[in-house]
Design an enzyme around this catalytic site. Sequence first.
Site, PDB file in Angstrom:
ATOM      1  N   TYR A   1     -94.145 -51.990 -51.467  1.00 28.11           N
ATOM      2  CA  TYR A   1     -93.191 -50.911 -51.683  1.00 28.11           C
ATOM      3  C   TYR A   1     -91.767 -51.399 -51.439  1.00 28.11           C
ATOM      4  O   TYR A   1     -91.500 -52.119 -50.481  1.00 28.11           O
ATOM      5  CB  TYR A   1     -93.518 -49.754 -50.735  1.00 28.11           C
ATOM      6  CG  TYR A   1     -92.527 -48.624 -50.817  1.00 28.11           C
ATOM      7  CD1 TYR A   1     -92.626 -47.673 -51.825  1.00 28.11           C
ATOM      8  CD2 TYR A   1     -91.480 -48.519 -49.919  1.00 28.11           C
ATOM      9  CE1 TYR A   1     -91.721 -46.642 -51.923  1.00 28.11           C
ATOM     10  CE2 TYR A   1     -90.569 -47.496 -50.005  1.00 28.11           C
ATOM     11  CZ  TYR A   1     -90.684 -46.558 -51.004  1.00 28.11           C
ATOM     12  OH  TYR A   1     -89.773 -45.538 -51.100  1.00 28.11           O
TER      13      TYR A   1
ATOM     14  N   TRP B   1     -87.411 -51.419 -53.422  1.00 29.85           N
ATOM     15  CA  TRP B   1     -86.589 -51.160 -54.591  1.00 29.85           C
ATOM     16  C   TRP B   1     -86.501 -52.341 -55.545  1.00 29.85           C
ATOM     17  O   TRP B   1     -86.100 -52.176 -56.683  1.00 29.85           O
ATOM     18  CB  TRP B   1     -85.184 -50.754 -54.138  1.00 29.85           C
ATOM     19  CG  TRP B   1     -85.087 -49.300 -53.868  1.00 29.85           C
ATOM     20  CD1 TRP B   1     -85.810 -48.588 -52.942  1.00 29.85           C
ATOM     21  CD2 TRP B   1     -84.245 -48.360 -54.519  1.00 29.85           C
ATOM     22  NE1 TRP B   1     -85.451 -47.271 -52.975  1.00 29.85           N
ATOM     23  CE2 TRP B   1     -84.478 -47.099 -53.942  1.00 29.85           C
ATOM     24  CE3 TRP B   1     -83.306 -48.456 -55.533  1.00 29.85           C
ATOM     25  CZ2 TRP B   1     -83.816 -45.948 -54.334  1.00 29.85           C
ATOM     26  CZ3 TRP B   1     -82.635 -47.319 -55.923  1.00 29.85           C
ATOM     27  CH2 TRP B   1     -82.900 -46.073 -55.335  1.00 29.85           C
TER      28      TRP B   1
END
Length: 783
Positions: free
Chosen positions: A129, A131
Amino acid sequence: MSKSLQGFATESRTVMIKPDRDLLTSSHWGTYRVEVQDGRVTGMRPFERDPDPSPIGPALVDLLDDPMRIKAPMVRKSWLEGGPGTAGHMRGQEAFVQVTWEEANRLVADELQRVRREHGNQAIYAGSYGWASAGRFHHAQSQLKRFLNCIGGYTSSRFTYSFAAAETIVPRILGTFRGFLNNQTSWESIATDCDLLVAFGGIPLKNGQISQGGLGAHIQRDGVLRAKAAGVEFVNISPLRSDIDAAIGAEWLAPRPCTDVALILALCHTLLVEDLCDDEFLARYTVGMEQFSAYLLGCSDGVEKTPQWAAAITEIPAETILELARRMAQSRTMVSVAWALTRQQHGEQPFWAVIALASMLGQIGRPGTGFAFGYSAMNNTGLNRQQVNYASLPQGKNPVAEFIPVARVTEMLERPGDAFDFDGTRYTYPDIRVVWWAGGNPFHHHQDLNRFRRAWAKPDTVIANDWCWNSLTKHADIVLPCTTTLERADLALTPKDRHQVVMDKAMEPVGQARDDHEIFRGIAARLGAEEAFTEGRSPEEWLRWIYTVSRQRAAAEGVEMPDWDQFQRDGWMEVPAPPKLTVMMEAFIADPDAHPLATPSGRIEIFSETIAGFGYDDCPGHPAWMAPAEWLGAAAPDELHLMSNQPHNKLHGQMDHGRVSQADRPDGLEPALMNPRDARTRDLSEGQPIRLHNARGACLATLRLSEAIRPGVVQVATGAWWDPDPDGDLCRHGNPNALTPDQGTSKLAQGPAAHSCLVRVEAFEGRLPERRAHQPPEIVPRG
């Protein structure tokens, strides 16, 4: 600026950069023109189309070849010597050994083969997980998941740390969450058709600096200022006055943290008992108002949810609550609820309660009014834009069914084989032997990092793809150095912005860094999966394929994109705004029979028979107030409520070592904001080092005083790279996740509950310890 760079080599062939335009790149903070001298990037200046550029992106220039850059594959010393499973407790404390790419590929491939043979592919966890990057092709998680799907799959994670509770519960209420999140009522509509905007959690412009997939023009500041100029009045409901820009002059209501639901329920109660509800709206568009009304009136639990009741919980005066409810009913009202409100114990309830409140007002689906999921949570919220389903790298199908809710990593590692509840079903935690992270950093966004670190010692092997020595790579066994966006060519094609941008390769990779596609291609070749992974395409051919498919999809939606060569020459294009302003749920309100919601009833479910049927004691069938375990109503006299919100000077932990982030902490410690009243009772003063602590851990910070934070609260932004004291549970750098609880929001969503957190604060005595967050680990020779 030099324009002499005529071309550069990739893995496939030379890609020409035309001399008649400057180089471009895009990032989560915006689009920038790239300045290059003698093959080195010397500067990044804001894109001319951006009216409010973020200063954060250009900080990358200083970091491309600084001491924290990982320039070759690295392996933790004892893992290299002893093999998988060796001294996992030494992750984060041990030296690394440089190896060749050939050896790194062999080590990774051999370990994957061993784990798959002995434990199965479900023993590989690739939640990964984070960006990652703005580019459509060089998106680290997509590359990782495609690679693993080519060799049999992996255990995955579900939903996001940002708003996992909303991702789980809103589809039960509205039929979808993402569908409405990406089509929220535009700022232009608010300026034209709204009188009052009530913002639970505020409208923090610092968060609006960013957007997933890249952005061309920041619109949040202009949107809120135009609305203000048009006469819209704002109410900021947050412990922080700064959660709405001072120029707006918003009314500030500062409830105790984690009590918004009690306030919303009291607003609903007032609408109900004063006959201010839109009964026709409720009858036509919703189900379950009867059960919710019984709860508001205390028929179901003996507690009437009056403003007086809420005042005792929130410390907002009852008369203020009454007046706000009446004002909302008499105005064209938009209710915004920040994503942060999901990140608390019972974080499902604020979004459900706001939807119920907006339903009672009866203004959903009309221009400028209704409800919204967090204006300025990202730059794209409220942007009037044409939705285009741009292509991306296909990930393939994951054959492994096992998954965990995204924030339950620690429990997964601690308790393999144990059962957990999630969204009405009971599952089992898998037995994980390999953890692989690419494009993120769990030591930033996870809670109770001391507990997390102990669990992190359990897997046999941790692999990380990254470009700098952050807290993740220091806690890995095998580190695969990847390129930055400036060292590879890509496309910023995003439905979240009107600007689509060519991301030029501006320089050669530093050291031996490789892009993620090349990293996985090399490992796939050793596993006999290279053809399946690449499909015979080079990176440039993948980019052309992505653009061609995107162009075809855009054309089907009435959007004309230039051909590949023209796009490369121009460097960017802008998708025209749709002729009609975006109004969320407009079609449903216009004809709920023709456009029903994807709920069991086809309507807004103020009461959900489905959720009630789960029988969860921490998530009933309607919006409800349930006190969290940690809040000011249960605090000891010397405890404060910790708010660990998003930083203004970086994206999560990205570029924490950059100049913008560093300028905010001249002494090297993260700032902690406190009301002067709380500082006086603790004999603390502006600028002094302090220690925040609870049973989970401690962190250091520098005290800053302000009347713009309500008493009883201390605020420390997330994002400081975790820097644990080897001899204790202290983060020497100021990461508040050393303190936050690692618990699920409820059995329904199991999201993160970081904001339900109490701490004690005291002066730090003595000499500050050496901080190593921005120092690379020791690199030693083999043997």
